[in-house]
Design a protein around this motif. Structure first.
Motif, short mmCIF file in Angstrom:
data_model
loop_
_atom_site.label_atom_id
_atom_site.label_comp_id
_atom_site.label_asym_id
_atom_site.label_seq_id
_atom_site.Cartn_x
_atom_site.Cartn_y
_atom_site.Cartn_z
N LEU A 57 0.83 -1.20 0.00
CA LEU A 57 0.00 0.00 0.00
C LEU A 57 0.87 1.26 0.00
O LEU A 57 0.59 2.23 -0.72
N HIS A 58 1.93 1.24 0.78
CA HIS A 58 2.88 2.35 0.82
C HIS A 58 3.51 2.55 -0.56
O HIS A 58 3.62 3.69 -1.05
N ALA A 59 3.90 1.46 -1.21
CA ALA A 59 4.50 1.55 -2.55
C ALA A 59 3.53 2.16 -3.54
O ALA A 59 3.89 3.03 -4.35
N ASN A 60 2.28 1.73 -3.52
CA ASN A 60 1.30 2.25 -4.47
C ASN A 60 0.94 3.71 -4.20
O ASN A 60 0.64 4.47 -5.12
N ALA A 61 0.99 4.10 -2.93
CA ALA A 61 0.75 5.51 -2.59
C ALA A 61 1.85 6.38 -3.19
O ALA A 61 1.57 7.47 -3.73
N LEU A 62 3.09 5.92 -3.11
CA LEU A 62 4.20 6.68 -3.67
C LEU A 62 4.21 6.64 -5.19
O LEU A 62 4.47 7.65 -5.85
N HIS A 102 1.67 5.67 -7.42
CA HIS A 102 0.45 5.95 -8.17
C HIS A 102 -0.47 6.96 -7.49
O HIS A 102 -1.54 7.27 -8.05
N GLY A 103 -0.10 7.43 -6.31
CA GLY A 103 -0.98 8.35 -5.60
C GLY A 103 -2.17 7.68 -4.96
O GLY A 103 -3.19 8.33 -4.67
N THR A 104 -2.09 6.38 -4.70
CA THR A 104 -3.18 5.66 -4.04
C THR A 104 -3.50 6.31 -2.69
O THR A 104 -2.59 6.67 -1.94
N ASP A 105 -4.78 6.45 -2.40
CA ASP A 105 -5.22 7.02 -1.13
C ASP A 105 -5.12 5.95 -0.05
O ASP A 105 -6.05 5.15 0.13
N ALA A 106 -3.99 5.90 0.64
CA ALA A 106 -3.76 4.85 1.63
C ALA A 106 -4.74 4.93 2.78
O ALA A 106 -5.21 3.90 3.29
N ALA A 107 -5.10 6.14 3.20
CA ALA A 107 -6.05 6.29 4.30
C ALA A 107 -7.41 5.71 3.94
O ALA A 107 -8.07 5.08 4.77
N ALA A 108 -7.83 5.89 2.69
CA ALA A 108 -9.11 5.35 2.25
C ALA A 108 -9.09 3.83 2.24
O ALA A 108 -10.08 3.18 2.59
N VAL A 109 -7.95 3.25 1.85
CA VAL A 109 -7.83 1.79 1.87
C VAL A 109 -7.93 1.28 3.30
O VAL A 109 -8.66 0.32 3.59
N LEU A 110 -7.22 1.91 4.23
CA LEU A 110 -7.30 1.48 5.63
C LEU A 110 -8.73 1.59 6.15
O LEU A 110 -9.19 0.73 6.90
N ALA A 111 -9.42 2.66 5.78
CA ALA A 111 -10.79 2.86 6.24
C ALA A 111 -11.76 1.82 5.67
O ALA A 111 -12.83 1.59 6.24
N ALA A 112 -11.37 1.20 4.56
CA ALA A 112 -12.25 0.22 3.90
C ALA A 112 -12.08 -1.19 4.45
O ALA A 112 -12.83 -2.09 4.05
N VAL A 113 -11.12 -1.40 5.34
CA VAL A 113 -10.82 -2.74 5.83
C VAL A 113 -11.75 -3.10 6.99
O VAL A 113 -11.71 -2.47 8.05
N PRO A 114 -12.59 -4.13 6.83
CA PRO A 114 -13.42 -4.59 7.95
C PRO A 114 -12.61 -5.53 8.85
O PRO A 114 -12.04 -6.50 8.37
N ARG A 115 -12.56 -5.23 10.13
CA ARG A 115 -11.72 -6.03 11.05
C ARG A 115 -12.10 -7.51 11.02
O ARG A 115 -11.22 -8.38 11.10
#
Length: 279
Positions: free
Chosen positions: A175-180, A182-195
């Motif tokens: 996720l860190h690699a894709n944020a750097l 491609h500009g992936t919104d890492a915070a949005a990905v974390l928010a989408a994860v159901p525990r």
């Protein structure tokens, strides 16, 4: 699935002695492609099973993102290895690896489209039916993206989870690699994860080269993935996290320090999670 906990380490033959003699590892992850399908298991892995250390079987060659369904031979091998290891789950990548019998040699990204979600859902269903334990799906790092995606990475993961019963292996280094890159919104990905669907988390090192960040599994873990691990724990609470190392294996004291950095990031995140719950 038997719950994982704590901090784990990817089992490699070069790390077998370290894993065998280190206290406090919560679990290990074993690469299926590093094991002989029918030969004896490495003795250190047998000892781990006897000690009751939870084991995850991790695969890279099933090809869940192919238009061709997963090969029964590969599924049979994974199922057999999972039973022999007493694995708590099998994990694989959301990736394309072959077509027409030609191997890509890499985990390649999938087009984030409705059609691809349909293909994935069917391939995952076939894999789950063949495996004796739950299946967890991992997000990958990529150096390119398909044009005009229909979904962001966050919405893509939500779509995968909504159309399958699979668990999620969230790789915060990827996720860190894709944020750097491609500009992936890492915070949005974390928010989408159901525990309740999160099996465990991958953490690994990488390096910048030629203007891109490469997820190498051969360098020290930078602050970026650790910050994402902390943020995830702050949102969902305690999560099991595993350090991947595939090359340039460091001395034991440095490896121990890297594992401790994961524990510290998790502890900071869990403290924020508890504070938010108490507020």
């Amino acid at each position: 699935m038997k719950s994982l906990s704590g901090v784990g380490l990817g089992w490699r033959r070069q790390l077998a002695h370290y894993i065998d003699t280190t206290e406090g590892l919560g679990f290990v992850e074993v690469l299926a492609e590093h094991l002989h399908p029918k030969g004896p298991l490495p003795v250190p892995l047998v000892r781990l099973r006897e000690r009751g250390v939870p084991v995850v079987l991790h695969a890279v060659s099933l090809g869940l993102g192919s238009a061709e369904p997963p090969e029964p031979r590969r599924l049979d091998t994974l199922a057999h290895l999972a039973e022999r290891l007493g694995a708590v789950c099998v994990s694989e990548h959301l990736a394309f690896v072959r077509a027409g019998g030609v191997e890509s040699g890499h985990l390649l990204p999938l087009p984030r489209t409705e059609e691809m979600l349909d293909v994935l859902a069917e391939n995952v269903r076939r894999a789950e039916a063949a495996l004796p334990v739950p299946l967890a799906l991992e997000n990958i790092a990529s150096l390119f993206e398909w044009p005009s995606p229909a979904f962001s990475e966050a919405r893509w993961l939500e779509g995968v989870l909504s159309r399958t019963k699979a668990l999620l292996l969230l790789d915060v280094a990827n996720l860190h690699a894709n944020a750097l890159n491609h500009g992936t919104d890492a915070a949005a990905v974390l928010a989408a994860v159901p525990r309740e669907r999160l099996a465990y988390v991958h953490v690994a090192g990488g390096v910048k080269h030629g203007g891109l960040y490469h997820d190498t599994h051969a360098h020290a873990v930078p602050e970026g993935p650790l910050a994402l691990l902390e943020a995830l724990a702050a949102r969902v609470g305690p999560v099991p996290a595993l350090l991947e190392r595939d090359d340039h294996y460091p001395p034991p004291d440095i490896l121990t320090a890297e594992l401790e950095s994961l524990r510290e990031a998790l502890a900071r995140g869990e403290a924020r999670w508890r504070q938010a719950r108490a507020a």
